[in-house]
Design a protein around this motif. Structure first.
Motif, PDB file in Angstrom:
ATOM      1  N   GLY A 171     -67.687 -41.086  39.485  1.00 37.98           N
ATOM      2  CA  GLY A 171     -66.529 -41.959  39.393  1.00 37.98           C
ATOM      3  C   GLY A 171     -66.431 -42.940  40.547  1.00 37.98           C
ATOM      4  O   GLY A 171     -67.406 -43.577  40.937  1.00 37.98           O
ATOM      5  N   GLU A 172     -65.255 -43.025  41.131  1.00 41.20           N
ATOM      6  CA  GLU A 172     -65.004 -43.977  42.213  1.00 41.20           C
ATOM      7  C   GLU A 172     -65.885 -43.690  43.424  1.00 41.20           C
ATOM      8  O   GLU A 172     -66.333 -44.618  44.117  1.00 41.20           O
ATOM      9  CB  GLU A 172     -63.531 -43.936  42.611  1.00 41.20           C
ATOM     10  N   ALA A 173     -66.157 -42.410  43.683  1.00 40.62           N
ATOM     11  CA  ALA A 173     -67.013 -42.045  44.815  1.00 40.62           C
ATOM     12  C   ALA A 173     -68.421 -42.606  44.629  1.00 40.62           C
ATOM     13  O   ALA A 173     -69.054 -43.066  45.592  1.00 40.62           O
ATOM     14  CB  ALA A 173     -67.071 -40.526  44.963  1.00 40.62           C
ATOM     15  N   LEU A 174     -68.926 -42.593  43.395  1.00 39.56           N
ATOM     16  CA  LEU A 174     -70.244 -43.140  43.097  1.00 39.56           C
ATOM     17  C   LEU A 174     -70.277 -44.638  43.368  1.00 39.56           C
ATOM     18  O   LEU A 174     -71.188 -45.143  44.026  1.00 39.56           O
ATOM     19  CB  LEU A 174     -70.612 -42.865  41.643  1.00 39.56           C
ATOM     20  N   TYR A 175     -69.266 -45.350  42.882  1.00 36.65           N
ATOM     21  CA  TYR A 175     -69.209 -46.802  43.081  1.00 36.65           C
ATOM     22  C   TYR A 175     -69.151 -47.143  44.575  1.00 36.65           C
ATOM     23  O   TYR A 175     -69.865 -48.027  45.048  1.00 36.65           O
ATOM     24  CB  TYR A 175     -67.995 -47.383  42.352  1.00 36.65           C
ATOM     25  N   LYS A 176     -68.319 -46.423  45.322  1.00 36.23           N
ATOM     26  CA  LYS A 176     -68.202 -46.676  46.762  1.00 36.23           C
ATOM     27  C   LYS A 176     -69.516 -46.379  47.485  1.00 36.23           C
ATOM     28  O   LYS A 176     -69.897 -47.095  48.416  1.00 36.23           O
ATOM     29  CB  LYS A 176     -67.071 -45.840  47.355  1.00 36.23           C
ATOM     30  N   ALA A 177     -70.222 -45.327  47.049  1.00 42.24           N
ATOM     31  CA  ALA A 177     -71.496 -44.978  47.674  1.00 42.24           C
ATOM     32  C   ALA A 177     -72.536 -46.071  47.448  1.00 42.24           C
ATOM     33  O   ALA A 177     -73.309 -46.406  48.354  1.00 42.24           O
ATOM     34  CB  ALA A 177     -72.002 -43.642  47.119  1.00 42.24           C
ATOM     35  N   ILE A 178     -72.548 -46.635  46.241  1.00 38.63           N
ATOM     36  CA  ILE A 178     -73.478 -47.724  45.922  1.00 38.63           C
ATOM     37  C   ILE A 178     -73.188 -48.935  46.803  1.00 38.63           C
ATOM     38  O   ILE A 178     -74.092 -49.518  47.412  1.00 38.63           O
ATOM     39  CB  ILE A 178     -73.375 -48.094  44.429  1.00 38.63           C
ATOM     40  N   ARG A 179     -71.910 -49.322  46.892  1.00 35.51           N
ATOM     41  CA  ARG A 179     -71.543 -50.486  47.697  1.00 35.51           C
ATOM     42  C   ARG A 179     -71.798 -50.235  49.188  1.00 35.51           C
ATOM     43  O   ARG A 179     -72.228 -51.140  49.907  1.00 35.51           O
ATOM     44  CB  ARG A 179     -70.080 -50.852  47.459  1.00 35.51           C
ATOM     45  N   THR A 180     -71.564 -49.024  49.657  1.00 37.28           N
ATOM     46  CA  THR A 180     -71.799 -48.713  51.063  1.00 37.28           C
ATOM     47  C   THR A 180     -73.259 -48.926  51.431  1.00 37.28           C
ATOM     48  O   THR A 180     -73.587 -49.491  52.482  1.00 37.28           O
ATOM     49  CB  THR A 180     -71.388 -47.262  51.372  1.00 37.28           C
ATOM     50  N   LEU A 181     -74.165 -48.500  50.556  1.00 36.10           N
ATOM     51  CA  LEU A 181     -75.587 -48.693  50.818  1.00 36.10           C
ATOM     52  C   LEU A 181     -75.954 -50.178  50.773  1.00 36.10           C
ATOM     53  O   LEU A 181     -76.746 -50.653  51.589  1.00 36.10           O
ATOM     54  CB  LEU A 181     -76.421 -47.894  49.816  1.00 36.10           C
ATOM     55  N   GLU A 182     -75.361 -50.915  49.847  1.00 34.59           N
ATOM     56  CA  GLU A 182     -75.610 -52.361  49.793  1.00 34.59           C
ATOM     57  C   GLU A 182     -75.140 -53.046  51.075  1.00 34.59           C
ATOM     58  O   GLU A 182     -75.784 -53.972  51.578  1.00 34.59           O
ATOM     59  CB  GLU A 182     -74.882 -52.975  48.594  1.00 34.59           C
ATOM     60  N   TYR A 183     -74.017 -52.578  51.621  1.00 34.74           N
ATOM     61  CA  TYR A 183     -73.422 -53.219  52.786  1.00 34.74           C
ATOM     62  C   TYR A 183     -74.145 -52.883  54.086  1.00 34.74           C
ATOM     63  O   TYR A 183     -73.758 -53.367  55.153  1.00 34.74           O
ATOM     64  CB  TYR A 183     -71.948 -52.827  52.909  1.00 34.74           C
ATOM     65  N   THR A 184     -75.193 -52.071  54.013  1.00 39.52           N
ATOM     66  CA  THR A 184     -75.996 -51.781  55.211  1.00 39.52           C
ATOM     67  C   THR A 184     -76.475 -53.073  55.863  1.00 39.52           C
ATOM     68  O   THR A 184     -76.584 -53.155  57.089  1.00 39.52           O
ATOM     69  CB  THR A 184     -77.203 -50.899  54.847  1.00 39.52           C
ATOM     70  N   ARG A 185     -76.753 -54.092  55.066  1.00 36.49           N
ATOM     71  CA  ARG A 185     -77.249 -55.352  55.634  1.00 36.49           C
ATOM     72  C   ARG A 185     -76.241 -56.014  56.570  1.00 36.49           C
ATOM     73  O   ARG A 185     -76.608 -56.853  57.381  1.00 36.49           O
ATOM     74  CB  ARG A 185     -77.636 -56.334  54.522  1.00 36.49           C
ATOM     75  N   TYR A 186     -74.958 -55.643  56.447  1.00 37.41           N
ATOM     76  CA  TYR A 186     -73.947 -56.199  57.344  1.00 37.41           C
ATOM     77  C   TYR A 186     -73.838 -55.416  58.656  1.00 37.41           C
ATOM     78  O   TYR A 186     -73.038 -55.751  59.522  1.00 37.41           O
ATOM     79  CB  TYR A 186     -72.584 -56.210  56.653  1.00 37.41           C
ATOM     80  N   HIS A 187     -74.631 -54.359  58.786  1.00 39.53           N
ATOM     81  CA  HIS A 187     -74.621 -53.538  60.003  1.00 39.53           C
ATOM     82  C   HIS A 187     -76.051 -53.438  60.560  1.00 39.53           C
ATOM     83  O   HIS A 187     -76.487 -52.377  60.997  1.00 39.53           O
ATOM     84  CB  HIS A 187     -74.075 -52.146  59.692  1.00 39.53           C
ATOM     85  N   PHE A 188     -76.718 -54.562  60.565  1.00 39.15           N
ATOM     86  CA  PHE A 188     -78.139 -54.625  60.878  1.00 39.15           C
ATOM     87  C   PHE A 188     -78.367 -55.904  61.689  1.00 39.15           C
ATOM     88  O   PHE A 188     -78.267 -57.004  61.187  1.00 39.15           O
ATOM     89  CB  PHE A 188     -78.899 -54.656  59.545  1.00 39.15           C
ATOM     90  N   TYR A 189     -78.617 -55.730  63.012  1.00 36.80           N
ATOM     91  CA  TYR A 189     -78.646 -56.895  63.899  1.00 36.80           C
ATOM     92  C   TYR A 189     -79.878 -56.903  64.812  1.00 36.80           C
ATOM     93  O   TYR A 189     -79.747 -56.817  66.026  1.00 36.80           O
ATOM     94  CB  TYR A 189     -77.385 -56.927  64.778  1.00 36.80           C
ATOM     95  N   PRO A 190     -81.075 -57.002  64.284  1.00 35.90           N
ATOM     96  CA  PRO A 190     -82.242 -57.081  65.172  1.00 35.90           C
ATOM     97  C   PRO A 190     -82.251 -58.406  65.932  1.00 35.90           C
ATOM     98  O   PRO A 190     -81.861 -59.443  65.386  1.00 35.90           O
ATOM     99  CB  PRO A 190     -83.429 -56.979  64.212  1.00 35.90           C
ATOM    100  N   GLU A 191     -82.683 -58.361  67.148  1.00 36.41           N
ATOM    101  CA  GLU A 191     -82.719 -59.570  67.970  1.00 36.41           C
ATOM    102  C   GLU A 191     -83.549 -60.663  67.300  1.00 36.41           C
ATOM    103  O   GLU A 191     -84.686 -60.442  66.869  1.00 36.41           O
ATOM    104  CB  GLU A 191     -83.324 -59.244  69.343  1.00 36.41           C
ATOM    105  N   GLY A 192     -82.965 -61.859  67.192  1.00 34.19           N
ATOM    106  CA  GLY A 192     -83.685 -63.015  66.665  1.00 34.19           C
ATOM    107  C   GLY A 192     -83.765 -63.107  65.163  1.00 34.19           C
ATOM    108  O   GLY A 192     -84.450 -63.981  64.626  1.00 34.19           O
TER     109      GLY A 192
END
Length: 235
Positions: free
Chosen positions: A105-126
């Protein structure tokens, strides 16, 4: 969870065409920087997916070990040190998860979006991602100073895989980078939109919207994707 598996197979078949090479997996020592760190035009060497060039970013989830047995990075096209101008770009992450940890249900949808949003918590130099969710675009500014220090897809790829593994549900990540000029970016983009339609259908179901399949704009998606119709009527 088989919701995205057929789409992943089509993506991997497309990504398996033409010349590619496998990059090393392991800690590279490349630094992460603050999320407020910007790369100005005057500081960048070039942009991946700049201007009107293809710029595709996708994170897609599976529980099938055959689709992502172990961590891996595949590159189609030139690596960062060999690029000297703006080029087309795609990044696809096939993330294998422990199905039992995603919930329903809602937990599944949130889990999918959380994994997609990993790119917003990814800051390699340059390596500064510029994401437009409305246009389904993901371009990257490459810093001149970082490029001189040795930035390449091995370093940024391993940093991204490490970011995904901060989520305890993640078992393996198959990461694909594409900079190849003659790659079929339009076909890949159609698969990315297909995956987003599946996620949208999950959200539609969970919002308790009318269940009359005859008038639903997502009927074709539910009919073709294994698991969606079951989720629909279970809800």
């Amino acid at each position: 969870m088989k919701l995205y598996d057929e789409t992943i197979r089509k993506m991997q078949e497309l990504l398996g065409q033409g010349a590619s090479r496998t990059l090393p997996i392991g800690e590279t020592g490349w630094e992460d920087v603050s999320d407020r760190t910007m790369i100005l035009r005057s500081e960048m060497a070039y942009e991946l997916g700049g201007e009107q060039l293809p710029a595709i970013g996708c994170t897609i989830i599976t529980a099938d070990e055959k689709l992502a047995a172990t961590d891996g990075i595949t590159l189609l096209g030139e690596d960062l040190p060999k690029i000297s101008r703006d080029v087309p770009y795609a990044r696809v992450a096939v993330v294998r998860v422990d199905e039992g940890t995603l919930g329903e249900g809602e937990a599944l949808y949130k889990a999918i979006r959380t994994l997609e949003y990993t790119r917003y918590h990814f800051y390699p130099e340059g390596f500064m991602m510029r994401v437009s969710t409305s246009k389904h675009k993901e371009s990257v500014r490459i810093g001149s100073a970082a490029l001189k220090k040795g930035l390449d897809f091995t370093k940024t790829g391993n940093r991204m895989i490490s970011a995904f593994h901060k989520n305890p549900a993640v078992k393996a990540v198959r990461l694909y980078y594409v900079t190849q000029a003659d790659f079929d970016y339009k076909m890949l983009e159609s698969y990315v939109r297909e995956a987003e339609d599946i996620t949208g259908a999950i959200d539609h179901i969970l919002k308790n919207l009318p269940m009359d399949c005859g008038v639903c704009s997502l009927q074709k998606v539910c009919d073709e994707v294994e698991g969606l119709r079951e989720l629909h009527f279970h809800k």
